[in-house]
Design a protein around this motif. Structure first.
Motif, PDB file in Angstrom:
ATOM      1  N   GLN A  92      43.369  -3.240  73.924  1.00 21.34           N
ATOM      2  CA  GLN A  92      44.404  -3.601  72.955  1.00 21.34           C
ATOM      3  C   GLN A  92      44.019  -4.874  72.203  1.00 21.34           C
ATOM      4  O   GLN A  92      43.030  -5.526  72.523  1.00 21.34           O
ATOM      5  CB  GLN A  92      45.745  -3.814  73.679  1.00 21.34           C
ATOM      6  N   GLU A  93      44.817  -5.237  71.239  1.00 27.80           N
ATOM      7  CA  GLU A  93      44.605  -6.466  70.472  1.00 27.80           C
ATOM      8  C   GLU A  93      44.646  -7.697  71.382  1.00 27.80           C
ATOM      9  O   GLU A  93      43.924  -8.665  71.164  1.00 27.80           O
ATOM     10  CB  GLU A  93      45.692  -6.576  69.404  1.00 27.80           C
ATOM     11  N   PHE A  94      45.499  -7.658  72.409  1.00 21.34           N
ATOM     12  CA  PHE A  94      45.623  -8.749  73.372  1.00 21.34           C
ATOM     13  C   PHE A  94      45.166  -8.277  74.743  1.00 21.34           C
ATOM     14  O   PHE A  94      45.312  -7.102  75.086  1.00 21.34           O
ATOM     15  CB  PHE A  94      47.073  -9.242  73.457  1.00 21.34           C
ATOM     16  N   ASP A  95      44.639  -9.207  75.536  1.00 18.99           N
ATOM     17  CA  ASP A  95      44.235  -8.907  76.909  1.00 18.99           C
ATOM     18  C   ASP A  95      45.394  -9.069  77.877  1.00 18.99           C
ATOM     19  O   ASP A  95      45.403  -8.471  78.952  1.00 18.99           O
ATOM     20  CB  ASP A  95      43.099  -9.851  77.346  1.00 18.99           C
ATOM     21  N   GLU A  96      46.366  -9.889  77.473  1.00 20.07           N
ATOM     22  CA  GLU A  96      47.462 -10.195  78.383  1.00 20.07           C
ATOM     23  C   GLU A  96      48.705 -10.608  77.597  1.00 20.07           C
ATOM     24  O   GLU A  96      48.604 -11.238  76.548  1.00 20.07           O
ATOM     25  CB  GLU A  96      47.034 -11.335  79.309  1.00 20.07           C
ATOM     26  N   LEU A  97      49.860 -10.241  78.146  1.00 19.20           N
ATOM     27  CA  LEU A  97      51.140 -10.700  77.628  1.00 19.20           C
ATOM     28  C   LEU A  97      51.764 -11.594  78.687  1.00 19.20           C
ATOM     29  O   LEU A  97      51.751 -11.252  79.876  1.00 19.20           O
ATOM     30  CB  LEU A  97      52.079  -9.516  77.361  1.00 19.20           C
ATOM     31  N   LEU A  98      52.300 -12.732  78.283  1.00 20.34           N
ATOM     32  CA  LEU A  98      53.069 -13.610  79.167  1.00 20.34           C
ATOM     33  C   LEU A  98      54.455 -13.718  78.546  1.00 20.34           C
ATOM     34  O   LEU A  98      54.613 -14.328  77.479  1.00 20.34           O
ATOM     35  CB  LEU A  98      52.423 -14.989  79.281  1.00 20.34           C
ATOM     36  N   LEU A  99      55.456 -13.105  79.206  1.00 19.13           N
ATOM     37  CA  LEU A  99      56.780 -12.975  78.619  1.00 19.13           C
ATOM     38  C   LEU A  99      57.866 -13.403  79.598  1.00 19.13           C
ATOM     39  O   LEU A  99      57.940 -12.879  80.711  1.00 19.13           O
ATOM     40  CB  LEU A  99      57.033 -11.513  78.221  1.00 19.13           C
ATOM     41  N   SER A 100      58.709 -14.325  79.180  1.00 20.47           N
ATOM     42  CA  SER A 100      59.861 -14.745  79.977  1.00 20.47           C
ATOM     43  C   SER A 100      61.084 -13.952  79.540  1.00 20.47           C
ATOM     44  O   SER A 100      61.287 -13.723  78.342  1.00 20.47           O
ATOM     45  CB  SER A 100      60.154 -16.228  79.772  1.00 20.47           C
ATOM     46  N   ASP A 101      61.892 -13.571  80.527  1.00 19.53           N
ATOM     47  CA  ASP A 101      63.118 -12.841  80.215  1.00 19.53           C
ATOM     48  C   ASP A 101      64.048 -12.904  81.411  1.00 19.53           C
ATOM     49  O   ASP A 101      63.592 -12.801  82.548  1.00 19.53           O
ATOM     50  CB  ASP A 101      62.802 -11.380  79.875  1.00 19.53           C
ATOM     51  N   VAL A 102      65.327 -13.042  81.147  1.00 21.18           N
ATOM     52  CA  VAL A 102      66.312 -13.062  82.222  1.00 21.18           C
ATOM     53  C   VAL A 102      66.285 -11.738  83.006  1.00 21.18           C
ATOM     54  O   VAL A 102      66.552 -11.713  84.201  1.00 21.18           O
ATOM     55  CB  VAL A 102      67.726 -13.397  81.673  1.00 21.18           C
ATOM     56  N   ASP A 103      65.938 -10.633  82.348  1.00 17.43           N
ATOM     57  CA  ASP A 103      65.870  -9.310  82.975  1.00 17.43           C
ATOM     58  C   ASP A 103      64.460  -8.949  83.437  1.00 17.43           C
ATOM     59  O   ASP A 103      64.154  -7.775  83.621  1.00 17.43           O
ATOM     60  CB  ASP A 103      66.369  -8.232  82.014  1.00 17.43           C
ATOM     61  N   ALA A 104      63.596  -9.937  83.617  1.00 20.38           N
ATOM     62  CA  ALA A 104      62.213  -9.668  84.009  1.00 20.38           C
ATOM     63  C   ALA A 104      62.087  -8.808  85.271  1.00 20.38           C
ATOM     64  O   ALA A 104      61.245  -7.913  85.302  1.00 20.38           O
ATOM     65  CB  ALA A 104      61.435 -10.974  84.165  1.00 20.38           C
ATOM     66  N   PRO A 105      62.908  -9.004  86.316  1.00 23.16           N
ATOM     67  CA  PRO A 105      62.781  -8.129  87.492  1.00 23.16           C
ATOM     68  C   PRO A 105      63.020  -6.650  87.169  1.00 23.16           C
ATOM     69  O   PRO A 105      62.285  -5.781  87.626  1.00 23.16           O
ATOM     70  CB  PRO A 105      63.842  -8.676  88.462  1.00 23.16           C
ATOM     71  N   ARG A 106      64.027  -6.367  86.355  1.00 21.72           N
ATOM     72  CA  ARG A 106      64.311  -4.976  85.976  1.00 21.72           C
ATOM     73  C   ARG A 106      63.178  -4.407  85.119  1.00 21.72           C
ATOM     74  O   ARG A 106      62.737  -3.276  85.323  1.00 21.72           O
ATOM     75  CB  ARG A 106      65.633  -4.899  85.199  1.00 21.72           C
ATOM     76  N   ILE A 107      62.681  -5.200  84.186  1.00 19.78           N
ATOM     77  CA  ILE A 107      61.600  -4.762  83.314  1.00 19.78           C
ATOM     78  C   ILE A 107      60.331  -4.521  84.138  1.00 19.78           C
ATOM     79  O   ILE A 107      59.643  -3.519  83.957  1.00 19.78           O
ATOM     80  CB  ILE A 107      61.360  -5.787  82.188  1.00 19.78           C
ATOM     81  N   HIS A 108      60.045  -5.430  85.065  1.00 22.75           N
ATOM     82  CA  HIS A 108      58.889  -5.278  85.949  1.00 22.75           C
ATOM     83  C   HIS A 108      58.974  -3.965  86.716  1.00 22.75           C
ATOM     84  O   HIS A 108      58.002  -3.216  86.788  1.00 22.75           O
ATOM     85  CB  HIS A 108      58.813  -6.459  86.919  1.00 22.75           C
ATOM     86  N   HIS A 109      60.127  -3.680  87.276  1.00 18.93           N
ATOM     87  CA  HIS A 109      60.303  -2.445  88.044  1.00 18.93           C
ATOM     88  C   HIS A 109      60.067  -1.218  87.160  1.00 18.93           C
ATOM     89  O   HIS A 109      59.370  -0.284  87.568  1.00 18.93           O
ATOM     90  CB  HIS A 109      61.716  -2.405  88.641  1.00 18.93           C
ATOM     91  N   ALA A 110      60.607  -1.228  85.951  1.00 17.82           N
ATOM     92  CA  ALA A 110      60.446  -0.089  85.040  1.00 17.82           C
ATOM     93  C   ALA A 110      58.983   0.147  84.663  1.00 17.82           C
ATOM     94  O   ALA A 110      58.508   1.283  84.632  1.00 17.82           O
ATOM     95  CB  ALA A 110      61.286  -0.308  83.775  1.00 17.82           C
ATOM     96  N   ILE A 111      58.262  -0.948  84.396  1.00 16.71           N
ATOM     97  CA  ILE A 111      56.859  -0.821  84.015  1.00 16.71           C
ATOM     98  C   ILE A 111      55.984  -0.477  85.214  1.00 16.71           C
ATOM     99  O   ILE A 111      55.123   0.399  85.139  1.00 16.71           O
ATOM    100  CB  ILE A 111      56.350  -2.122  83.352  1.00 16.71           C
ATOM    101  N   ALA A 112      56.205  -1.163  86.339  1.00 15.57           N
ATOM    102  CA  ALA A 112      55.359  -0.990  87.518  1.00 15.57           C
ATOM    103  C   ALA A 112      55.360   0.449  88.015  1.00 15.57           C
ATOM    104  O   ALA A 112      54.317   0.970  88.406  1.00 15.57           O
ATOM    105  CB  ALA A 112      55.800  -1.935  88.631  1.00 15.57           C
ATOM    106  N   LYS A 113      56.497   1.101  88.010  1.00 19.22           N
ATOM    107  CA  LYS A 113      56.524   2.493  88.495  1.00 19.22           C
ATOM    108  C   LYS A 113      55.735   3.419  87.579  1.00 19.22           C
ATOM    109  O   LYS A 113      55.159   4.393  88.030  1.00 19.22           O
ATOM    110  CB  LYS A 113      57.957   2.975  88.705  1.00 19.22           C
ATOM    111  N   GLU A 114      55.670   3.093  86.289  1.00 16.38           N
ATOM    112  CA  GLU A 114      54.886   3.903  85.356  1.00 16.38           C
ATOM    113  C   GLU A 114      53.387   3.595  85.456  1.00 16.38           C
ATOM    114  O   GLU A 114      52.561   4.483  85.318  1.00 16.38           O
ATOM    115  CB  GLU A 114      55.373   3.697  83.917  1.00 16.38           C
ATOM    116  N   VAL A 115      53.046   2.324  85.649  1.00 15.36           N
ATOM    117  CA  VAL A 115      51.648   1.913  85.708  1.00 15.36           C
ATOM    118  C   VAL A 115      50.963   2.473  86.946  1.00 15.36           C
ATOM    119  O   VAL A 115      49.789   2.808  86.936  1.00 15.36           O
ATOM    120  CB  VAL A 115      51.528   0.369  85.657  1.00 15.36           C
ATOM    121  N   ARG A 116      51.703   2.617  88.047  1.00 18.30           N
ATOM    122  CA  ARG A 116      51.130   3.122  89.302  1.00 18.30           C
ATOM    123  C   ARG A 116      50.793   4.610  89.273  1.00 18.30           C
ATOM    124  O   ARG A 116      50.114   5.115  90.120  1.00 18.30           O
ATOM    125  CB  ARG A 116      52.092   2.853  90.456  1.00 18.30           C
ATOM    126  N   ARG A 117      51.335   5.339  88.298  1.00 15.99           N
ATOM    127  CA  ARG A 117      51.122   6.795  88.250  1.00 15.99           C
ATOM    128  C   ARG A 117      49.709   7.150  87.910  1.00 15.99           C
ATOM    129  O   ARG A 117      48.977   6.581  87.261  1.00 15.99           O
ATOM    130  CB  ARG A 117      52.062   7.433  87.254  1.00 15.99           C
TER     131      ARG A 117
END
Length: 117
Positions: A92-117
């Protein structure tokens, strides 16, 4: 404040008004297939990010693009006091994203389950 949206296959980062000027874009989207890893950190990363294009208010906010001397290119929207997502990207254009968010735990869970597939 930067908004992070997730759906069934895509992560989208939306930068409102003045943040878009600092980030050099109003939004950035990446398919889950391009995400190589995702980490949830308790907060602010104190590591050296490198040369920046954007805004840094010491100890409070980092917003923009950063290029580390090692060549790692990051899109950053970090705020002190919020959990942090560290998202590794491949081909991608970037190697890494560093993002702060109050909902980071929920977002992490949503992404992590997809990335593990």
């Amino acid at each position: 404040m930067t908004a992070i949206r997730v759906d069934a296959s895509t992560l989208r980062v939306e930068f409102p008004a003045w943040e878009a000027m600092m980030a050099g874009r109003s939004q950035y989207s990446v398919a889950y297939a391009a995400i190589s890893r995702v980490e949830l950190l308790p907060g602010w990363s104190a590591e050296v990010l490198g040369v920046r294009s954007g805004l840094v208010v010491s100890g409070r906010i980092k917003l923009g693009t950063f290029r580390h001397p090692s060549g790692v290119r990051r899109l950053v929207a970090m705020r002190r006091g919020l959990p942090l997502l560290r998202i590794g990207l491949a081909g991608q254009e970037f190697d890494e994203l560093l993002l702060s968010d109050v909902d980071a735990p929920r977002i992490h869970h949503a992404i992590a389950k997809e990335v593990r597939r």
